[in-house]
Design a protein around this motif. Structure first.
Motif, PDB file in Angstrom:
ATOM      1  N   SER A   1      32.365  32.290  77.814  1.00 36.04           N
ATOM      2  CA  SER A   1      32.342  33.281  78.889  1.00 36.04           C
ATOM      3  C   SER A   1      30.925  33.755  79.209  1.00 36.04           C
ATOM      4  O   SER A   1      30.709  34.410  80.226  1.00 36.04           O
ATOM      5  CB  SER A   1      33.216  34.486  78.515  1.00 36.04           C
ATOM      6  OG  SER A   1      32.602  35.261  77.495  1.00 36.04           O
ATOM      7  N   LEU A   2      29.977  33.432  78.354  1.00 37.47           N
ATOM      8  CA  LEU A   2      28.594  33.870  78.579  1.00 37.47           C
ATOM      9  C   LEU A   2      27.935  33.017  79.658  1.00 37.47           C
ATOM     10  O   LEU A   2      28.014  31.788  79.602  1.00 37.47           O
ATOM     11  CB  LEU A   2      27.783  33.745  77.283  1.00 37.47           C
ATOM     12  CG  LEU A   2      28.223  34.620  76.125  1.00 37.47           C
ATOM     13  CD1 LEU A   2      27.495  34.212  74.858  1.00 37.47           C
ATOM     14  CD2 LEU A   2      27.970  36.086  76.455  1.00 37.47           C
ATOM     15  N   PRO A   3      27.273  33.637  80.609  1.00 40.21           N
ATOM     16  CA  PRO A   3      26.575  32.829  81.612  1.00 40.21           C
ATOM     17  C   PRO A   3      25.334  32.156  81.018  1.00 40.21           C
ATOM     18  O   PRO A   3      24.559  32.796  80.300  1.00 40.21           O
ATOM     19  CB  PRO A   3      26.196  33.844  82.695  1.00 40.21           C
ATOM     20  CG  PRO A   3      26.185  35.172  82.018  1.00 40.21           C
ATOM     21  CD  PRO A   3      27.156  35.074  80.874  1.00 40.21           C
ATOM     22  N   PHE A   4      25.181  30.880  81.286  1.00 37.49           N
ATOM     23  CA  PHE A   4      23.962  30.106  81.014  1.00 37.49           C
ATOM     24  C   PHE A   4      23.575  29.978  79.546  1.00 37.49           C
ATOM     25  O   PHE A   4      22.416  29.694  79.235  1.00 37.49           O
ATOM     26  CB  PHE A   4      22.780  30.669  81.820  1.00 37.49           C
ATOM     27  CG  PHE A   4      23.078  30.814  83.272  1.00 37.49           C
ATOM     28  CD1 PHE A   4      23.441  29.719  84.035  1.00 37.49           C
ATOM     29  CD2 PHE A   4      23.018  32.046  83.884  1.00 37.49           C
ATOM     30  CE1 PHE A   4      23.734  29.841  85.378  1.00 37.49           C
ATOM     31  CE2 PHE A   4      23.308  32.184  85.230  1.00 37.49           C
ATOM     32  CZ  PHE A   4      23.666  31.070  85.982  1.00 37.49           C
ATOM     33  N   ARG A   5      24.496  30.165  78.632  1.00 36.46           N
ATOM     34  CA  ARG A   5      24.207  29.949  77.215  1.00 36.46           C
ATOM     35  C   ARG A   5      25.516  29.688  76.491  1.00 36.46           C
ATOM     36  O   ARG A   5      26.582  29.993  77.011  1.00 36.46           O
ATOM     37  CB  ARG A   5      23.437  31.113  76.610  1.00 36.46           C
ATOM     38  CG  ARG A   5      24.094  32.459  76.780  1.00 36.46           C
ATOM     39  CD  ARG A   5      23.042  33.577  76.661  1.00 36.46           C
ATOM     40  NE  ARG A   5      23.653  34.877  76.547  1.00 36.46           N
ATOM     41  CZ  ARG A   5      24.006  35.629  77.575  1.00 36.46           C
ATOM     42  NH1 ARG A   5      23.816  35.198  78.794  1.00 36.46           N
ATOM     43  NH2 ARG A   5      24.544  36.811  77.389  1.00 36.46           N
TER      44      ARG A   5
END
Length: 163
Positions: free
Chosen positions: A140-144
């Protein structure tokens, strides 16, 4: 100084940072994180040597696309060879003026403690730091990929402000 090696280029991606980005994937990673999504990038001798002709092609492609929001460096680990990377980053920033994101398995604190990695930070706008930790995986974390990784606005830290 041994040249940097490039595994691949994605001239337009929305997966590697905010906006439309030009992504460059570098060969070589010493972290070898369990569960790494790109284990073929670990070999520092993989890919193609970054020579002057390739550098010029990269700069032309970046300059030729007015829709780009910036450049993202990933890999592997772009900061594995910080001496060569610092020189590349300086030239890239001077030539293109691009907003630069860099993914690294080193933490910001490790980069600050290492003089050559610290110099790389001078040319990076956003650092995504820290190794991938499979136990902290969070899609769910953006870009990682894992919760320990941070998206850091290097400019906001005022590391290189004139005194």
């Amino acid at each position: 100084m041994e040249p940097l090696r490039i595994l691949g280029i994605s001239p337009e991606t929305i997966a590697d940072g905010y906006g439309l980005r030009y992504a460059i994937y570098f060969a070589g990673c010493a972290h070898r994180c369990p569960g790494c999504h790109n284990p073929q990038s670990h070999d520092p001798h993989g890919g193609e040597a970054l020579d002057e002709a390739l550098f010029e092609r990269i700069c032309r492609q970046i300059a030729g696309n007015p829709l780009l929001d910036g450049v993202t460096l990933s890999g592997g680990d772009p900061l594995l060879r910080p001496d060569a990377m610092a020189a590349f980053l300086r030239r890239l920033k001077e030539r293109t003026g691009a907003d630069i994101w860099c993914y690294t398995g080193y933490t910001l604190e490790e980069c600050l403690a290492h003089p050559l990695r610290r110099e790389c930070l001078r040319w990076i706008d956003t650092l995504v730091d820290g190794p991938y930790v499979e136990a902290l995986r969070d899609l769910s974390l953006p870009f990682r990929g894992s919760a320990n990784q941070r998206i850091i606005d290097i400019g906001a830290l005022h590391l290189f402000d004139a005194s």
